[in-house]
Design a protein around this motif. Structure first.
Motif, mmCIF file in Angstrom:
data_model
loop_
_atom_site.group_PDB
_atom_site.id
_atom_site.type_symbol
_atom_site.label_atom_id
_atom_site.label_comp_id
_atom_site.label_asym_id
_atom_site.label_seq_id
_atom_site.Cartn_x
_atom_site.Cartn_y
_atom_site.Cartn_z
ATOM 1 N N CYS A 227 0.821 -1.212 0.000
ATOM 2 C CA CYS A 227 0.000 0.000 0.000
ATOM 3 C C CYS A 227 0.855 1.263 0.000
ATOM 4 C CB CYS A 227 -0.933 0.003 1.200
ATOM 5 S SG CYS A 227 -2.232 -1.260 1.123
ATOM 6 N N GLU B 167 -0.872 4.626 -5.066
ATOM 7 C CA GLU B 167 -2.039 5.486 -4.943
ATOM 8 C C GLU B 167 -3.144 4.823 -5.756
ATOM 9 O OE1 GLU B 167 -0.251 9.956 -4.320
ATOM 10 O OE2 GLU B 167 -0.476 9.259 -6.397
ATOM 11 N N LEU C 26 3.820 4.378 -7.237
ATOM 12 C CA LEU C 26 4.611 5.552 -6.911
ATOM 13 C C LEU C 26 6.076 5.304 -7.266
ATOM 14 C CD1 LEU C 26 3.090 6.410 -3.422
ATOM 15 C CD2 LEU C 26 2.655 7.577 -5.584
ATOM 16 N N ASP D 231 -1.785 8.285 3.616
ATOM 17 C CA ASP D 231 -2.835 8.331 2.603
ATOM 18 C C ASP D 231 -3.906 9.355 2.970
ATOM 19 O OD1 ASP D 231 -1.744 6.267 1.043
ATOM 20 O OD2 ASP D 231 -2.690 4.735 2.271
ATOM 21 N N ARG E 263 -7.711 9.732 1.678
ATOM 22 C CA ARG E 263 -8.767 9.157 0.845
ATOM 23 C C ARG E 263 -9.719 10.268 0.414
ATOM 24 N NH1 ARG E 263 -11.057 3.687 2.833
ATOM 25 N NH2 ARG E 263 -8.955 3.178 2.129
ATOM 26 N N HIS F 149 -10.531 6.352 -4.473
ATOM 27 C CA HIS F 149 -9.598 7.360 -4.988
ATOM 28 C C HIS F 149 -8.860 7.957 -3.798
ATOM 29 C CE1 HIS F 149 -8.812 10.422 -8.347
ATOM 30 N NE2 HIS F 149 -8.034 10.784 -7.337
ATOM 31 N N HIS F 150 -7.592 7.626 -3.699
ATOM 32 C CA HIS F 150 -6.814 8.295 -2.667
ATOM 33 C C HIS F 150 -5.384 8.524 -3.133
ATOM 34 C CE1 HIS F 150 -6.016 4.098 -0.914
ATOM 35 N NE2 HIS F 150 -4.833 4.544 -1.251
ATOM 36 N N ARG F 151 -4.840 9.583 -2.587
ATOM 37 C CA ARG F 151 -3.470 9.983 -2.875
ATOM 38 C C ARG F 151 -2.646 9.836 -1.606
ATOM 39 N NH1 ARG F 151 -2.204 10.139 -8.288
ATOM 40 N NH2 ARG F 151 -3.629 11.455 -9.482
ATOM 41 N N ARG F 152 -1.340 9.986 -1.790
ATOM 42 C CA ARG F 152 -0.413 9.896 -0.653
ATOM 43 C C ARG F 152 0.430 11.170 -0.639
ATOM 44 N NH1 ARG F 152 0.773 5.473 2.409
ATOM 45 N NH2 ARG F 152 2.715 5.495 3.575
ATOM 46 N N GLU G 53 2.777 18.885 -1.679
ATOM 47 C CA GLU G 53 3.361 17.935 -2.621
ATOM 48 C C GLU G 53 4.693 18.494 -3.117
ATOM 49 O OE1 GLU G 53 2.456 14.984 -3.395
ATOM 50 O OE2 GLU G 53 0.268 14.787 -3.208
ATOM 51 N N LYS H 98 -3.491 16.518 -9.271
ATOM 52 C CA LYS H 98 -3.700 16.516 -7.824
ATOM 53 C C LYS H 98 -4.284 17.842 -7.349
ATOM 54 C CE LYS H 98 -0.267 13.006 -6.609
ATOM 55 N NZ LYS H 98 0.930 12.670 -5.804
#
Length: 220
Positions: free
Chosen positions: A47, A51, A60, A100, A102, A109-112, A137, A151
């Motif tokens: 995980c 993403e 990633l 993360d 969410r 749909h989630h980004r880190r 970011e 993003k």
């Protein structure tokens, strides 16, 4: 591993249907139609490398030394200021490095983000978009369009009020751009840009709370 061509021509690498991570055989569904249940069944080590964008797993890339240094120094600086503000105001505010966020459950749909600054009561778990005050970011050459276009749109649509993008070069942070959501809007507008040349005093802002970080505090 294959590449997915995203909006604006950005290339995001995704897992194909036959690959392995460490000793874990990655099944076909990792590449797309990933659900919350599927995500929770994956090992944490996997995980951390992914993403999920509209149900599709995105691999990633390995961060550069500059990327890691900038993210870590900003995470430490923002956490220090967040906790000082929390103590002075009584408002629960903290910062997380590399967790993360969410943005949507269906499709998943989630980004880190590199850094998340959020406000919520202790013990409530990881932040949600409604808890999040600021997302940071660090821009990499391979992810410039993703970080500055995709993003940005995703965080704005989720209602995250502040977004910083960070540029690095030659072992230091060379620019930070601050974007904010106007009231009732879902599109960021540039509020300020901090650079060692334009703002030698460092980062100075009162939103989402008072932040004063000198450039030498961000050295790495």
């Amino acid at each position: 591993m294959v590449d997915r061509i995203g909006r604006g021509g950005a290339v995001e690498p995704v897992w194909d249907t036959l690959t392995h991570h460490e000793d874990y055989a990655i099944p076909y569904w990792v590449s797309e139609n990933v659900t919350v249940h599927m995500w929770q069944a994956m090992p944490e080590s996997l995980c951390r490398r992914l993403e999920v964008v509209d149900g599709r797993a995105v691999l990633l890339g390995s961060p550069t030394d500059d990327h890691q240094g900038a993210a870590l120094s900003l995470g430490i600086g923002l956490r220090s200021h967040a906790r000082a503000y929390a103590q002075a105001s009584g408002r629960p505010v903290d910062a997380l490095y590399g967790y993360d966020l969410r943005l949507r459950t269906d499709p998943l749909h989630h980004r880190r983000p590199d850094v998340i600054v959020y406000g919520q009561a202790p013990g409530r778990g990881l932040p949600t978009p409604s808890d999040t005050l600021l997302v940071v970011e660090v821009v990499s050459p391979s992810s410039r369009v993703i970080d500055t276009v995709h993003k940005s749109a995703e965080y704005a649509a989720a209602g995250v009020p502040h977004y910083w993008t960070v540029e690095t070069g030659d072992g230091s942070i060379c620019a930070i751009s601050w974007y904010a959501l106007p009231d009732g809007d879902k599109r960021y507008r540039l509020r300020a840009q901090w650079t060692p040349q334009l703002t030698p005093e460092g980062i100075w802002t009162d939103a989402p709370f008072p932040i004063r970080i000198a450039w030498d505090e961000l050295a790495f």
